[in-house]
Write a protein that holds these residues in place. Structure first.
Motif, PDB file in Angstrom:
ATOM      1  N   ILE A  56      48.228  61.721 -44.001  1.00 15.58           N
ATOM      2  CA  ILE A  56      47.451  60.901 -44.675  1.00 15.58           C
ATOM      3  C   ILE A  56      48.346  59.412 -44.770  1.00 15.58           C
ATOM      4  N   GLU A  57      47.786  58.518 -44.110  1.00 17.32           N
ATOM      5  CA  GLU A  57      48.524  57.059 -44.268  1.00 17.32           C
ATOM      6  C   GLU A  57      48.007  56.463 -45.466  1.00 17.32           C
ATOM      7  N   SER A  58      48.920  55.510 -45.945  1.00 14.59           N
ATOM      8  CA  SER A  58      48.608  54.664 -47.107  1.00 14.59           C
ATOM      9  C   SER A  58      47.707  53.539 -46.853  1.00 14.59           C
ATOM     10  N   CYS A  59      46.795  53.603 -47.766  1.00 16.78           N
ATOM     11  CA  CYS A  59      45.756  52.363 -47.369  1.00 16.78           C
ATOM     12  C   CYS A  59      46.549  50.890 -47.463  1.00 16.78           C
ATOM     13  N   ILE A  60      46.297  50.133 -46.409  1.00 17.76           N
ATOM     14  CA  ILE A  60      46.964  48.970 -46.057  1.00 17.76           C
ATOM     15  C   ILE A  60      45.954  47.547 -46.684  1.00 17.76           C
ATOM     16  N   ALA A  61      44.903  47.857 -47.380  1.00 15.89           N
ATOM     17  CA  ALA A  61      43.998  46.894 -47.945  1.00 15.89           C
ATOM     18  C   ALA A  61      43.454  45.950 -46.807  1.00 15.89           C
ATOM     19  N   CYS A  62      43.352  46.457 -45.643  1.00 21.34           N
ATOM     20  CA  CYS A  62      42.631  45.685 -44.742  1.00 21.34           C
ATOM     21  C   CYS A  62      41.202  45.271 -45.069  1.00 21.34           C
ATOM     22  N   GLU A  63      40.780  46.155 -45.997  1.00 18.25           N
ATOM     23  CA  GLU A  63      39.365  45.841 -46.268  1.00 18.25           C
ATOM     24  C   GLU A  63      38.550  45.937 -45.283  1.00 18.25           C
ATOM     25  N   ALA A  64      38.665  46.590 -44.019  1.00 18.48           N
ATOM     26  CA  ALA A  64      37.909  46.623 -43.089  1.00 18.48           C
ATOM     27  C   ALA A  64      36.679  47.639 -43.339  1.00 18.48           C
ATOM     28  N   CYS A  65      36.921  48.524 -44.511  1.00 20.98           N
ATOM     29  CA  CYS A  65      35.886  49.652 -44.839  1.00 20.98           C
ATOM     30  C   CYS A  65      34.773  48.857 -45.497  1.00 20.98           C
ATOM     31  N   GLY A 109      32.076  50.692 -43.609  1.00 20.58           N
ATOM     32  CA  GLY A 109      31.587  52.040 -44.455  1.00 20.58           C
ATOM     33  C   GLY A 109      32.677  53.041 -44.695  1.00 20.58           C
ATOM     34  N   THR A 110      33.535  52.857 -43.657  1.00 20.07           N
ATOM     35  CA  THR A 110      34.621  54.189 -43.705  1.00 20.07           C
ATOM     36  C   THR A 110      35.752  53.536 -43.302  1.00 20.07           C
ATOM     37  N   CYS A 111      36.870  54.093 -43.343  1.00 20.82           N
ATOM     38  CA  CYS A 111      38.069  53.703 -42.754  1.00 20.82           C
ATOM     39  C   CYS A 111      38.394  53.612 -41.545  1.00 20.82           C
ATOM     40  N   ILE A 112      38.327  52.301 -40.680  1.00 20.53           N
ATOM     41  CA  ILE A 112      38.462  52.481 -39.266  1.00 20.53           C
ATOM     42  C   ILE A 112      39.842  51.949 -38.813  1.00 20.53           C
ATOM     43  N   ARG A 113      40.615  51.709 -39.707  1.00 19.16           N
ATOM     44  CA  ARG A 113      42.135  51.441 -39.481  1.00 19.16           C
ATOM     45  C   ARG A 113      42.985  52.749 -38.954  1.00 19.16           C
ATOM     46  N   PHE A 114      42.814  53.780 -39.796  1.00 15.26           N
ATOM     47  CA  PHE A 114      43.544  54.918 -39.601  1.00 15.26           C
ATOM     48  C   PHE A 114      42.886  56.034 -39.025  1.00 15.26           C
ATOM     49  N   ALA A 157      52.964  60.918 -54.679  1.00 16.15           N
ATOM     50  CA  ALA A 157      52.698  60.086 -53.529  1.00 16.15           C
ATOM     51  C   ALA A 157      51.656  60.444 -52.606  1.00 16.15           C
ATOM     52  N   PRO A 158      51.617  61.833 -52.153  1.00 16.66           N
ATOM     53  CA  PRO A 158      50.498  62.083 -51.466  1.00 16.66           C
ATOM     54  C   PRO A 158      48.961  62.077 -51.878  1.00 16.66           C
ATOM     55  N   MET A 159      49.005  62.357 -53.353  1.00 14.26           N
ATOM     56  CA  MET A 159      47.555  62.408 -54.208  1.00 14.26           C
ATOM     57  C   MET A 159      47.323  60.820 -54.426  1.00 14.26           C
ATOM     58  N   LYS A 160      48.156  59.907 -54.429  1.00 13.05           N
ATOM     59  CA  LYS A 160      47.949  58.436 -54.599  1.00 13.05           C
ATOM     60  C   LYS A 160      47.613  57.830 -53.290  1.00 13.05           C
ATOM     61  N   ALA A 161      48.183  58.376 -52.449  1.00 18.00           N
ATOM     62  CA  ALA A 161      47.669  57.796 -50.927  1.00 18.00           C
ATOM     63  C   ALA A 161      45.986  58.512 -50.831  1.00 18.00           C
ATOM     64  N   PHE A 162      45.832  59.626 -51.140  1.00 23.63           N
ATOM     65  CA  PHE A 162      44.424  60.334 -51.094  1.00 23.63           C
ATOM     66  C   PHE A 162      43.451  59.472 -51.556  1.00 23.63           C
ATOM     67  N   ILE A 163      43.742  59.254 -53.089  1.00 31.31           N
ATOM     68  CA  ILE A 163      42.885  58.477 -53.745  1.00 31.31           C
ATOM     69  C   ILE A 163      42.571  57.087 -53.306  1.00 31.31           C
ATOM     70  N   ASP A 164      43.843  56.505 -52.651  1.00 27.32           N
ATOM     71  CA  ASP A 164      43.597  54.992 -52.446  1.00 27.32           C
ATOM     72  C   ASP A 164      42.599  55.047 -51.025  1.00 27.32           C
ATOM     73  N   ARG A 165      42.714  56.263 -50.308  1.00 23.73           N
ATOM     74  CA  ARG A 165      41.983  56.190 -49.213  1.00 23.73           C
ATOM     75  C   ARG A 165      40.560  56.682 -49.570  1.00 23.73           C
ATOM     76  N   LEU A 166      40.215  56.780 -50.772  1.00 20.99           N
ATOM     77  CA  LEU A 166      38.511  56.719 -51.218  1.00 20.99           C
ATOM     78  C   LEU A 166      37.929  55.418 -51.511  1.00 20.99           C
ATOM     79  N   TYR A 167      38.695  54.467 -51.105  1.00 21.19           N
ATOM     80  CA  TYR A 167      38.228  53.117 -51.304  1.00 21.19           C
ATOM     81  C   TYR A 167      36.935  52.770 -50.619  1.00 21.19           C
ATOM     82  N   PRO A 168      36.688  53.248 -49.467  1.00 19.67           N
ATOM     83  CA  PRO A 168      35.379  53.009 -48.655  1.00 19.67           C
ATOM     84  C   PRO A 168      34.282  53.487 -49.609  1.00 19.67           C
ATOM     85  N   TYR A 169      34.647  54.350 -50.702  1.00 20.47           N
ATOM     86  CA  TYR A 169      33.352  54.817 -51.464  1.00 20.47           C
ATOM     87  C   TYR A 169      32.911  53.751 -52.378  1.00 20.47           C
TER      88      TYR A 169
END
Ligand SMILES: Cc1cc2nc3c(=O)[nH]c(=O)nc-3n(C[C@H](O)[C@H](O)[C@H](O)COP(=O)(O)O)c2cc1C
Length: 126
Positions: A47-56, A60-65, A95-107
């Motif tokens: 699981i990659e870290s969110c890079i705040a591209c804001e494309a989601c 509506g979902t992460c299209i970066r990774f 760190a893995p949990m933080k990456a997971f939570i950050d990747r819930l940004y599309p919601y």
């Protein structure tokens, strides 16, 4: 087989540690109340870290990774509850949990007026 409706997410890198034991007990409790559960151990996913591209915001979902979150997003959208389990690492989650939570940004519901309160697209999951 019924789909899982409670997902237990483990952010502990160590196998068979305290977090695994605690998460198992939480999931046993959910099962005993009739829940269908599934354990997701983040150490088994890339699981990659969110890079705040804001494309989601638009997509509506992460299209970066194209990584482990692609496997987890559909399960999260089906779930009625998510239990997060993490050890304390330096007074924080791992760190893995933080990456997971950050990747819930599309919601986040980005259609809400800004500035204003945030709401979740998943708030009606039950
Ligand atoms: C890098 C690292 C940082 C830690 N930081 C803390 C801490 O800030 N506070 C604490 O009480 N324990 C801390 N610990 C101890 C862990 O929380 C403890 O070993 C825990 O049982 C690990 O979870 P696990 O058994 O599921 O692997 C730390 C451990 C590691 C490896």
């Amino acid at each position: 087989m019924n789909k899982p409706n409670i997902i237990g997410v483990g952010g502990n890198p160590r196998n068979n540690g305290n977090t695994d034991i605690l998460l198992d007990h939480f999931l046993m409790g959910a099962e005993s109340e009739g829940g269908n559960t599934k354990k997701v151990l983040l150490r088994n996913y890339s699981i990659e870290s969110c890079i705040a591209c804001e494309a989601c915001r638009k997509a509506g979902t992460c299209i970066r990774f194209h990584d482990g979150m692609e496997l987890l997003y559909p399960e999260i959208e089906e779930a009625k509850g998510i239990i997060l389990g993490s050890p304390t690492y330096n007074y924080n989650i791992t760190a893995p949990m933080k990456a997971f939570i950050d990747r819930l940004y599309p919601y986040y519901d980005f259609s809400d007026e800004r500035p204003g309160p945030y709401s979740s697209k998943l708030e009606d999951q039950g």
